[in-house]
Design a protein around this motif. Sequence first.
Motif, short mmCIF file in Angstrom:
data_model
loop_
_atom_site.label_atom_id
_atom_site.label_comp_id
_atom_site.label_asym_id
_atom_site.label_seq_id
_atom_site.Cartn_x
_atom_site.Cartn_y
_atom_site.Cartn_z
N PRO A 163 19.42 13.32 29.58
CA PRO A 163 20.64 13.39 28.75
C PRO A 163 20.94 12.04 28.10
N ARG A 164 21.53 12.08 26.93
CA ARG A 164 21.98 10.84 26.28
C ARG A 164 23.47 10.93 26.02
N GLY A 165 24.11 9.79 26.07
CA GLY A 165 25.55 9.76 25.87
C GLY A 165 26.29 10.41 27.03
N ASN A 166 27.39 11.06 26.72
CA ASN A 166 28.20 11.74 27.73
C ASN A 166 28.50 13.16 27.24
N PRO A 167 27.48 14.03 27.29
CA PRO A 167 27.63 15.36 26.67
C PRO A 167 28.71 16.23 27.31
N ASP A 168 28.92 16.14 28.63
CA ASP A 168 29.93 16.98 29.28
C ASP A 168 31.34 16.59 28.83
N LYS A 169 31.62 15.31 28.87
CA LYS A 169 32.95 14.82 28.49
C LYS A 169 33.23 15.09 27.01
N GLU A 170 32.24 14.78 26.16
CA GLU A 170 32.46 14.94 24.72
C GLU A 170 32.60 16.41 24.33
N PHE A 171 31.92 17.30 25.07
CA PHE A 171 32.10 18.72 24.78
C PHE A 171 33.53 19.15 25.11
N GLU A 172 34.06 18.70 26.24
CA GLU A 172 35.42 19.06 26.63
C GLU A 172 36.45 18.51 25.65
N ASN A 173 36.15 17.34 25.06
CA ASN A 173 37.10 16.70 24.15
C ASN A 173 36.93 17.15 22.69
N ALA A 174 35.91 17.97 22.42
CA ALA A 174 35.60 18.35 21.04
C ALA A 174 36.74 19.18 20.43
N VAL A 175 36.92 19.05 19.13
CA VAL A 175 37.96 19.80 18.42
C VAL A 175 37.58 21.28 18.33
N HIS A 176 36.30 21.54 18.02
CA HIS A 176 35.80 22.91 17.94
C HIS A 176 34.65 23.05 18.92
N ARG A 177 34.62 24.20 19.62
CA ARG A 177 33.57 24.41 20.64
C ARG A 177 33.05 25.84 20.59
N ILE A 178 31.76 25.99 20.86
CA ILE A 178 31.20 27.31 21.15
C ILE A 178 30.32 27.18 22.39
N ASP A 179 30.20 28.27 23.15
CA ASP A 179 29.39 28.32 24.37
C ASP A 179 28.87 29.74 24.48
N VAL A 366 21.28 29.95 15.27
CA VAL A 366 22.40 30.90 15.30
C VAL A 366 23.65 30.19 15.81
N ALA A 367 23.48 29.34 16.81
CA ALA A 367 24.62 28.57 17.32
C ALA A 367 25.20 27.65 16.24
N MET A 368 24.33 27.05 15.45
CA MET A 368 24.81 26.19 14.36
C MET A 368 25.62 26.99 13.34
N ASP A 369 25.20 28.21 13.09
CA ASP A 369 25.95 29.07 12.18
C ASP A 369 27.32 29.39 12.76
N GLU A 370 27.35 29.73 14.04
CA GLU A 370 28.63 30.01 14.71
C GLU A 370 29.55 28.79 14.66
N MET A 371 28.94 27.61 14.87
CA MET A 371 29.73 26.39 14.88
C MET A 371 30.29 26.09 13.50
N ALA A 372 29.48 26.37 12.46
CA ALA A 372 29.95 26.14 11.09
C ALA A 372 31.20 26.97 10.81
N TYR A 373 31.17 28.24 11.22
CA TYR A 373 32.36 29.09 11.02
C TYR A 373 33.54 28.56 11.83
N ALA A 374 33.28 28.14 13.07
CA ALA A 374 34.36 27.63 13.91
C ALA A 374 35.00 26.38 13.31
N ALA A 375 34.17 25.56 12.65
CA ALA A 375 34.66 24.31 12.07
C ALA A 375 35.15 24.49 10.63
N GLY A 376 35.04 25.73 10.11
CA GLY A 376 35.51 26.00 8.76
C GLY A 376 34.63 25.40 7.68
N LEU A 377 33.33 25.29 7.94
CA LEU A 377 32.40 24.68 6.99
C LEU A 377 31.34 25.69 6.54
#
Length: 743
Positions: A163-179, A366-377
């Motif tokens: 892993p690089r960075g802090n993926p767990d913390k940054e996911f929890e703090n993200a403005v838009h999330r999909i799982d 497919v996840a990137m597509d879902e994320m784009a919709y979630a982020a309004g992009l």
Amino acid sequence: MSNTNYIGKALSRVDGPAKVTGAAKYAAEFNVPGLVYGYVVSSPVAKGKITKIDAAEVLALPGVLQVFSHENVPMLALLDRSYKDDVAPGGSPFRPLHDAEIKFSQQPVALVVADTFELARYAASVLKIEYETVAHETDLETKRGEGFEPGTGKTGFVPPPPPRGNPDKEFENAVHRIDQEYVHGTQHHNPMEMFGTTAEYLDGGKLNVYDKTQGALNSQRYIRQIFGLSKDDARVISKYTGGGFGSGLRPQYQLFMAVLAALELKKSVRVSLTRQQMFSFGHRPHTLQTVKLGTNADGSLAALHHHALHETSRFEDYTENVVNWSGMLYQCDNVKLGYQLAKLDVYTPQDMRAPGAATGLFALEVAMDEMAYAAGLDPLEFRLRNYADRDQNLDKPFSSKKLRECYHEGAAKFGWEERNPAPRSMRQGNMLVGYGMATGVWDASQQKAGAKVSLSADGKLTVQSATNEIGTGTYTIMTQVAAEYLGLPLEAVDFQLGDTDFPAAPVQGGSWTAASVGTAVKNACEALGEKLLKLAQQMEGSPLKDAKFEDVEFVNGQLRLRLDPGQAVVVRDIVQASGETKVEADATAMPNLIKQKQYSLHAHNAVFVEVQIDEELGTLHVTRVVNAVAAGRIMNPKTARSQVLGSVVWGLSMALMEETVMDHQFGRYVNHNYAEYHIPVCADIHDIDVLFVEEEDDIVNPLGVKGIGEVGMLGVAAAITNAVYHATGKRIRELPIMIDKLL
């Protein structure tokens, strides 16, 4: 060295006439004197052991020569469990007829050999075998949480980076999330030509083995180790392969059966597998994936998690690079990748066109597509916003990357700007219309390869390499390379392949053949060119007497001075004046690892898709596809386009049709035939546009070529899935997308 410029021309296949007239012979088409036939008997049970084989009734049939089973197969090197073929994963490879143990359904348990194929088939059907069964496990769903992380036992497998960075913390703090979880079932290669081997028995116990394979040398190494044969004892020939897609990378069991029977009976033997038996080895593994994405307020990726679990056999740890692509395709500083295997009572999975990437990129895209919709992009804008200019997995620059140009050129050709972003907003009559897009990436690699060239006194050039031709255009590409570097007309060049008597080359897979063998052919032609210059300088009154090799070029059958083209010698005359019947040279090409290790080497593509779905019936049609590919230097746009067209068709097939269904009660694939394992027909295929984005790369290999046979498939299944969401508002995360998932 030449300005004939055959490379880059859209030329027709040089092997085309042989294929359409039937002159091209495949492994099971070689008729040799005294040929007898073997028919494989397959196990009806998934796990257990053979308790009794009663062959008396079969052996009493006139014309039946032998029934081979674990009871009478000579041990030879069969006991050596350390054997590995060129692409074997870690573990102990399956040994046909080795013992009474049954490891998977349809396991070959006997070979009946008879004077005719029909008799062998009948005799196999009445052979009496009794089994003792034990409980089997074939359902990956039951293995959730039980997966294990594999070692590095397979060539080409790269464990996910830490892993690089802090993926767990940054996911929890993200403005838009999909799982979400993404799934595809088992898929089988199903090339048109089924596996077959004709083992021709020669005087002195030598063999000519005509095998359906993607690597003649790999097949030769296999039978040499098992049967203790020398290279001279076992020549393997594979001139044409009717589709492989990875299924022919490893030697399949009909090769063992044919060679065994030929050596034991001292007769020429042919063993061909049925379409049903084609489902008894190798497949794209059933895979479960979870992808978690988080973005910041501006749409930049804050965190990325990607985990995959897929099946392997009990006896080998088959691995794929499934999740690694997610750590390098987009810019993200907080990434966590996980990859696990689960052992089941199935045959070992096997590389299948773009192994790992076809699976992993489906989930990611497919996840990137879902994320784009979630982020309004817009999905395209979202990818451009997270464009990676550097491979963060390796912390290296790309040797070349024209993906941004793929996005722009593909979108312009497709008309992406006409897309209304709202799901279910576009219609044509009673059809819901959807636009979707996705990205693909594949390794650009080069392997060690050799080639030999021979120029005869009549001006004909013969080029040889032990590579294979699986329909990719290898015959044509190598003819172009040789003609280019020696300035000869195409019709003067005869490229020969698929014979273990030729210089060594790797298996044809991984999209590396053009780079590997092409560079070897180039090197061999240049070595021959230097010989020809020296011979030309010995000719009386030679205008090239004081020339250096860099001062000359081969053009239109002549060797001439670059700066004074009038000073020239006809190439054919050089050989004739030498007094030799031919002039030969050979060469080996190796990747420049010192140079290449400083970079990340990849081909890229962007796929744009239109689907139309009947709102009432749920029937789905892929009406338009634009595939923009950046793969370095395109050797032949005509054959390259054909490669990508086939890739797109396969991507459509993966998205909408392909699935091998397992009946877990019996541990057996129930649709092991062409009638029920669905693949596209012509009526399923509509408009496909292929764009090649200009890309120069002098790092990947001297020819600047990247393979296209696999990257062209990537992104297609995800783009279709994304278009289905845009059309219907229904998100499908499990392939294939059939009517029941849409209604």
